[in-house]
Design a protein around this motif. Sequence first.
Motif, PDB file in Angstrom:
ATOM      1  N   ALA A 215       7.670  13.618  44.058  1.00 55.31           N
ATOM      2  CA  ALA A 215       9.109  13.294  44.142  1.00 55.31           C
ATOM      3  C   ALA A 215       9.372  12.036  44.984  1.00 55.31           C
TER       4      ALA A 215
ATOM      5  N   ASP B  61       3.030  13.527  46.893  1.00 58.01           N
ATOM      6  CA  ASP B  61       4.385  14.022  46.655  1.00 58.01           C
ATOM      7  C   ASP B  61       4.932  13.375  45.383  1.00 58.01           C
TER       8      ASP B  61
ATOM      9  N   HIS C 103      12.106  12.239  49.188  1.00 59.40           N
ATOM     10  CA  HIS C 103      10.832  12.970  49.086  1.00 59.40           C
ATOM     11  C   HIS C 103      11.056  14.426  48.708  1.00 59.40           C
ATOM     12  N   GLY C 104       9.954  15.086  48.365  1.00 60.99           N
ATOM     13  CA  GLY C 104      10.029  16.494  47.963  1.00 60.99           C
ATOM     14  C   GLY C 104      10.147  17.409  49.181  1.00 60.99           C
ATOM     15  N   ASP C 105      10.351  18.691  48.906  1.00 63.50           N
ATOM     16  CA  ASP C 105      10.550  19.665  49.983  1.00 63.50           C
ATOM     17  C   ASP C 105       9.238  20.071  50.636  1.00 63.50           C
TER      18      ASP C 105
END
Length: 318
Positions: free
Chosen positions: A245, A243, A257-259
């Motif tokens: 992010a 991830d 965190h990312g989606d």
Amino acid sequence: MTPEEQNFMRKINAEEKIEPKDWMPDAYRKNVTRQMSQHAHSEVIGMQPEGNWITRAPSLRRKVVLLSKVQDEAGHGLYLYSACETLGISRAEMIEALQKGTAKYASIFNYPTLTWGDVGAIGWLVDGAAIVNQVSLQRTSYGPYSRGMIRICKEESFHQRQGYEALLVLAQGSPEQKQMAQDSLNRFYWPALMMFGPHDSESAHSAKSMEWKIKRETNDDLRQKFIDQTVPQIEFLGLEHPDPAIKWNEERGHYDHGDIDWEEFYSVINGNGHCNRQRIEHHVAAHEEGAWVRDAITAYNDKKMPTKQKTWRKGYLI
Ligand code: BYC
């Protein structure tokens, strides 16, 4: 509220367990049956992706460990089916629901195991996610489920460790082995996050399950715990986080965190994952092949047990 309802809520509020013969609202019985039976199905269907590697384990030691782990999963399924039967459903009914597709099982098991690294990733990430969830479920309000979780968690921690250790060896091996570990992490990380279910705002059952203490922590809170604990584990392996992010948030005390790809999640739980059809076909075939065992048990039971004690139906003790 009726006196029965009041007493039920008093027990829930006082952290007393609800036991099989206690009065409980129909909706509580239905909800625990739904969750526990789907949990049992996940344990049993979950044997397939790893079972796929038993004959191809890279050493005798790895093979013995994997065999033992897969057998444990069968045992977890059996504890949970038995615990669920205390709510008045038979194992035959639960299995029928699984095979007809009216009962779900964890989405993660619809992903294929393409390499040996995937076996390590399942132990580390899938069992790791399961532990985070199941430690919380040790405090679930339904007594037999709670006691089942305590035993299952002890076994799951061995599963998690053997998976992490297998990946550690790969990550410290040749460049090709390290790449295999990275590829398994990349493919299993996001589906492992999906194991915790939809966002709380989208979760159909969470509000009632939290009120009745069937669930003790929400989907998002448990997922965040898992995300936080996984970051240093990835660092220790010397692998890249899947991830981009992922970032420590000092204020929240958690990683941002990312989606998650929720379209993928819903597609898989609605039957369109890579392996959904294969998993159920395999379960049906194994179940049919095992019919003679159930018939033999029923015949033995008919012969040995006094009529009064006969509580078998379609080969299952009910
Ligand atoms: N996959 O309202 P929500 C293991 C469904 S196995 C598929 O949030 P809930 C292992 C959900 O069922 C351990 N379906 O539901 C074994 C519901 O559908 P229905 C597995 C999912 O129940 C072998 C709908 O989406 N652990 O460790 O409040 C080898 C709405 O969701 C999923 C458990 O089973 C999903 N990921 O919360 C290796 C834990 N997520 O029923 C390892 C026990 C959601 O209305 N279960 N759905 O048709 C739970 O804790 C909860 O049921 C969940 C979902 C957190 C999963």
